[in-house]
Design a protein around this motif. Structure first.
Motif: not given
Length: 137
Positions: A109-130
């Motif tokens: 896994t990797v930790r990134v700021p909320r804005e970047m995480a939202d963008d990566l998830v929206k583009r289908g590149i990553a999924a949020v770890v619960a």
């Protein structure tokens, strides 16, 4: 800054602005002041890399390590492992063997700021770890 933990679905790299103590690299950035002068400013940035597991063939050296029981734990042999482990393979025939493996990244896994995480998830590149709950909460 709130960091979100992501599991990469596709490989990605990037960086974000951070505190100087957390920085991996310091970039130079040109900034225009109110009086119109342009100055160079130092910007601390933290780099991140999201890697995924890759399926490939074992190399002859890795086959030798597998037979010796000393293969890197990040490499998982997926076909022929039990058959190969039970038979005796001559050193000259190791190069002729073809075994598939899955090579996992060191960090899943990797930790990134909320804005970047939202963008990566929206583009289908990553999924949020619960987030996991701590005991006693």
């Amino acid at each position: 800054m709130e960091l979100v933990e992501l599991k990469p679905l596709k490989p990605f790299v990037g960086s974000y602005r951070c505190a100087l103590a957390d920085a991996d690299v310091i970039d130079d950035m040109l900034v225009e002041r109110e009086d119109g002068t342009i100055v160079k400013e130092k910007v601390p940035r933290k780099r991140f890399v999201g890697l995924i597991a890759v399926t490939r063939r074992l190399t002859p050296d890795e086959i030798g390590q597998f037979l010796a029981g000393s293969l890197d734990p990040l490499i998982e042999v997926v076909d022929g492992a039990t058959v190969l482990a039970k038979q005796k393979v001559k050193p000259q025939s190791i190069a002729a063997l073809e075994l598939a493996c899955i090579v996992s990244p060191e960090h899943a896994t990797v930790r990134v700021p909320r804005e970047m995480a939202d963008d990566l998830v929206k583009r289908g590149i990553a999924a949020v770890v619960a987030p996991t709950r701590k005991r006693g909460s």
